[in-house]
Write an enzyme that holds these catalytic residues in place. Structure first.
Site, PDB file in Angstrom:
ATOM      1  CD  GLU A  88      -3.931  -4.239  -2.245  1.00 17.31           C
ATOM      2  OE1 GLU A  88      -3.101  -3.566  -1.603  1.00 17.31           O
ATOM      3  OE2 GLU A  88      -3.765  -4.591  -3.425  1.00 17.31           O
ATOM      4  CE  LYS A  95       1.434  -4.732   0.764  1.00 17.87           C
ATOM      5  NZ  LYS A  95       1.075  -3.992  -0.449  1.00 17.87           N
ATOM      6  CB  CYS A 115      -0.486  -5.859  -2.921  1.00 11.51           C
ATOM      7  SG  CYS A 115       0.097  -4.981  -4.393  1.00 11.51           S
TER       8      CYS A 115
END
Length: 538
Positions: A297, A359, A412
């Site tokens: 990430e 995301k 994440c």
């Protein structure tokens, strides 16, 4: 024999007869000890002690007058909150490490964060226990009632205000690959029901019931445990994992979070990724196979598409039959100014961008600030580095490589949410989780995060590819077994073949609906049993 009976009753009486501050302290202590079942400790048997003891606390605290619902609700709420607070405090204290990365700005918030999050999450446990307390009896069914209510509480916690299902009680058996296999049938919330009901059952041995009845009730829990174990043993023993034609290389650079965004280190960090990407093959790498390189990430300390020459250098490094998936910050011009996204890029062997995912589920207070105007007045900003906050993507979706493999990107903590695959219209070949757990150092956080990502593989039967800046990076098959991994703060690469998917699991088809129906039915039965009993005496 009388002496033995007295000794045997000492433990339950300690909790049944506890009063005042002692009862409250014991509730917190039992919750805290329950967190030992979570990674990295994985002491699952502790739940066979903590849950029965908590049942005894409830037995002793709840009044016999079943009509006094307000009192019973309040008692259950307080004890449930104390138990939940102890559990989440002991299981999540490590979030404070993120506030020490930039200690000069955020250290003053550490005690508030470490206490506030467990206090808030414990409200869900409190409501679950309070619901069970309203219909509590001295009968055996109270164990199933408690399991049903805590299952509903975990499920609600995973959905309210975008949800935060971290450390659901079902993760208490996540360190056991055998026991965790039942997630392919019932999911993580189903595991919560099984864990609470099976582990609470020994409390029945202290009931004032004939011995035969108590043994039969506890035996049912033992049979359930044997069934869960037998299923897991059979599934693991008969595992037949095939490998696809795609090889995976995961780069774990182990870059300290304090160094990640330092401008003078950006070229060095980028070169580190390039050097590790073209390092000699190792592990289970297969020469001549198509290869997918995965960086973690927000791997790059700059905007990938706006950095001159970056994509060209990546293309030169990758070579033929190799593609890259990397986390990176993406900038887009918005109506009110620049908008930043926490994204995943697919980069082809020619250095061109083949696909992008933004995301969807952002981390509160880490990537965006709820109630921003209010909190900024007291000096709080997000912790996500130089970016003032991220925008959320529109929806989760599958990305594809040029060699016909597809994956569901999970950035994440998106990996902690069950049911993510069924929410997308396309079936991926594998799950891909990129993360940066460097925020939490050498604490239980990275281990808990990895365990939850592994659970998604078991639930879906899909292999998992996980790239973390400081670990844990791994390739995991559809049974949750680790093929290759690098542990926390270990710099290196993971080379492995991509396991094939196992096929659709029962959980992937049914989702959480069956366990929700079972839990709601058990609560409904408890309500009916209580008021039907009252009606016979009115």
């Amino acid at each position: 024999m009388h002496w033995f009976t007295q000794r045997l009753s000492f433990l339950p009486n300690t909790f049944l007869l506890a009063w005042g501050w002692q009862r409250r302290f014991l509730a917190i202590l039992l919750g805290a000890l329950s967190a030992l079942s979570l990674p990295p400790f994985g002491i699952s048997p502790v739940l066979l002690i903590t849950f029965p003891c908590f049942v005894w606390i409830l037995d002793g605290a709840l009044e016999a007058d079943a009509r006094r619902n307000g009192v019973r609700f309040r008692t259950g709420f307080v004890l449930g909150w104390l138990f939940g607070f102890g559990y989440f405090l002991a299981g999540l204290w490590w979030i404070g490490a993120a506030f020490l990365v930039e200690a000069d700005r955020f250290a003053w918030l550490l005690p508030f964060a470490v206490l506030a999050m467990p206090a808030g999450l414990a409200l869900f446990t409190a409501l679950g226990v309070a619901l069970a307390a309203m219909f509590w009896t001295d009968q055996f069914r109270r164990i199933l009632l408690l399991a049903a209510c805590l299952t509903l509480a975990d499920w609600v916690r995973g959905h309210v205000l975008t949800g935060f299902p971290w450390n659901a009680f079902g993760y208490g058996i996540s360190d056991s690959l055998v026991l965790a296999q039942s997630a392919s049938l019932v999911g993580i919330y189903g595991l919560t029901f099984l864990v609470v009901s099976i582990c609470s059952a020994p409390a029945l041995l202290a009931d004032a019931k004939p011995l035969g009845q108590k043994v039969r009730a506890v035996s049912l829990a033992a049979v359930a445990f044997v069934a869960v174990s037998a299923f897991g043993i059979y599934r693991v023993a008969t595992a037949d994992v095939e490998y696809t034609s795609l090889d995976i290389r995961i780069v774990q650079p182990s870059i300290d979070q304090k160094d990640k965004w330092r401008p003078e280190l950006r070229d060095e960090i980028f070169q580190t990724y390039l050097d590790m990407t073209e390092a000699p093959l190792g592990g289970n790498a297969r020469v001549g196979h198509q290869r997918l390189v995965v960086w973690p990430e927000s791997a790059l300390p700059f905007l990938l598409t706006q950095e001159p020459g970056a994509l060209f250098r990546i293309g030169q490094t990758l070579g033929a039959d190799t593609e890259l998936v990397t986390g990176a910050v993406r900038l887009e011009a918005g109506a009110s100014g620049p908008e930043y996204f926490n994204s995943v890029y697919v980069v082809g062997s020619d250095g061109t961008v083949k696909g992008v995912y933004d995301k969807v589920r952002l981390v509160p207070f880490g990537e965006y600030v709820p109630f921003k105007a209010l909190l900024e007045n007291i000096g709080f900003t997000n912790l996500a580095g130089p970016i003032e906050g991220f925008e959320a993507g529109y929806h989760q979706r599958v990305l594809s490589t040029t060699n016909d493999f597809s994956f569901l990107p999970l950035i994440c903590y998106e990996a902690i949410f069950p049911g993510v695959v069924s929410a997308t219209p396309d079936e991926p070949s594998f799950l891909l989780n990129v993360t940066n757990d460097a925020w939490f150092g050498r604490t239980p956080g990275p281990f808990q995060h990895f365990a939850q990502a592994r659970m998604r593989a078991i639930e879906t039967g899909l292999p998992l590819v996980r790239a973390a800046n400081t670990g844990i990076s791994a390739v995991v098959d559809g049974y949750g077994a680790v093929v290759e991994e690098l542990t926390v703060f270990e710099r290196g690469v993971v080379d492995a073949g991509l396991p094939d998917q196992l096929g659709t699991t029962i959980y992937e088809v049914s989702g959480d609906v069956p366990i929700l129906i079972i839990s709601i039915t058990l609560v409904g039965f408890a309500i009916f049993a209580k008021y039907n009993r009252h009606s016979r005496y009115d």
